[in-house]
Design a protein around this motif. Sequence first.
Motif, PDB file in Angstrom:
ATOM      1  N   THR A 230      -4.032  -9.123   2.840  1.00 15.43           N
ATOM      2  CA  THR A 230      -5.098  -9.904   3.457  1.00 15.43           C
ATOM      3  C   THR A 230      -4.672 -10.473   4.796  1.00 15.43           C
ATOM      4  O   THR A 230      -3.489 -10.745   5.020  1.00 15.43           O
ATOM      5  CB  THR A 230      -5.526 -11.078   2.553  1.00 15.43           C
ATOM      6  OG1 THR A 230      -4.390 -11.897   2.266  1.00 15.43           O
ATOM      7  CG2 THR A 230      -6.146 -10.579   1.267  1.00 15.43           C
ATOM      8  N   GLY A 259      -9.531  -8.164   3.672  1.00 14.85           N
ATOM      9  CA  GLY A 259      -8.521  -7.284   3.118  1.00 14.85           C
ATOM     10  C   GLY A 259      -8.237  -6.108   4.040  1.00 14.85           C
ATOM     11  O   GLY A 259      -9.127  -5.636   4.754  1.00 14.85           O
ATOM     12  N   ALA A 288      -0.975  -9.442  -1.569  1.00 12.00           N
ATOM     13  CA  ALA A 288      -1.975  -9.859  -2.547  1.00 12.00           C
ATOM     14  C   ALA A 288      -1.470 -11.034  -3.380  1.00 12.00           C
ATOM     15  O   ALA A 288      -0.311 -11.092  -3.768  1.00 12.00           O
ATOM     16  CB  ALA A 288      -2.320  -8.683  -3.459  1.00 12.00           C
ATOM     17  N   ASP A 292      -6.507 -13.831  -4.385  1.00  8.94           N
ATOM     18  CA  ASP A 292      -7.252 -12.633  -4.004  1.00  8.94           C
ATOM     19  C   ASP A 292      -7.918 -11.997  -5.216  1.00  8.94           C
ATOM     20  O   ASP A 292      -9.080 -11.591  -5.173  1.00  8.94           O
ATOM     21  CB  ASP A 292      -6.307 -11.619  -3.336  1.00  8.94           C
ATOM     22  CG  ASP A 292      -5.659 -12.173  -2.076  1.00  8.94           C
ATOM     23  OD1 ASP A 292      -6.362 -12.849  -1.307  1.00  8.94           O
ATOM     24  OD2 ASP A 292      -4.453 -11.936  -1.874  1.00  8.94           O
TER      25      ASP A 292
END
Length: 301
Positions: A230, A259, A288, A292
């Motif tokens: 991200t 993302g 991640a 997320d």
Amino acid sequence: MNSNIIDIENLHKTYANGFEALKGISLQIREGAFFGLLGPNGAGKSTLINSMVGLVKPTSGSIRIAGFDIARNTSEALMNIGVVAQEILCDPFLSVYEMLSFQSGYYGLKNNDEWIEVIIDSLGLSEKRQTPCRLLSGGMKRRVMVAQALVHKPPIIVLDEPTAGVDVQLRNQLWQFIEKLHQRGHTIVLTTHYLEEAQNLCSEIAIINHGQIVTTGTTDQLLDSVEQNTVRFRLVKGQIPEKLRCRVLHAEAQSFVIGFSDAMDLGAILETLRTARCEIGNLQTSKATLEDLFIRVTQAD
């Protein structure tokens, strides 16, 4: 292989007003686990926990605590579980020591003074042991809540938002004590909105949303299932280009999370923002996280 110390099968709960809080929850928690039960507000976590300790009667389904059916063998089941509730419930006129002594009596425990002293010392309550609850700070009252849940030495400890609104010092002290209990074999069930806290502490996690389990597994398995990195940034000037709107995972005010798969993809995102004459700040990229995953499985309503 460890057996399941909590076994929940097809649990439903519909309240008198027609609201269906639990929609067929099935969940097994193995003995000795540090288990995270996560979900947004109103997802059904509190109803599930209250069902586990007999405060809510399910519409259908079953719950077994350490092998005891909570509906048929309530007393035996409750001897095996201690709950630290979100709400602070203390008798304003009793001292810390008196509250723990009376709590021992509720469970029929005699000569429990030695363990009470261990709890008081471990939670930093020694100087407040004779202080009435009404004179304690919010953080100290939270410690008393934890102490009350532990007074009968339950093998299962349920922590319902235990660090909400407490300072960093108390949080660290609390987790040090809980970690020691876990190392001694206690099963810990944690609900928290601090997802980083859950990611660091819990070996297994279930996420509940709208009364249903939407994902469950070991923490590592769940993180591995999030196959994207991200980029986080604050939009100082301009608007998110239409091309990127469908890729926004989370937005709050002018802060956005998008993302991306690799460095080339990240470069394309930044180029799109530049072409749209967007000015950004506080740019951060990260692998991640549990946050997320949480956003991905709960955002689709």
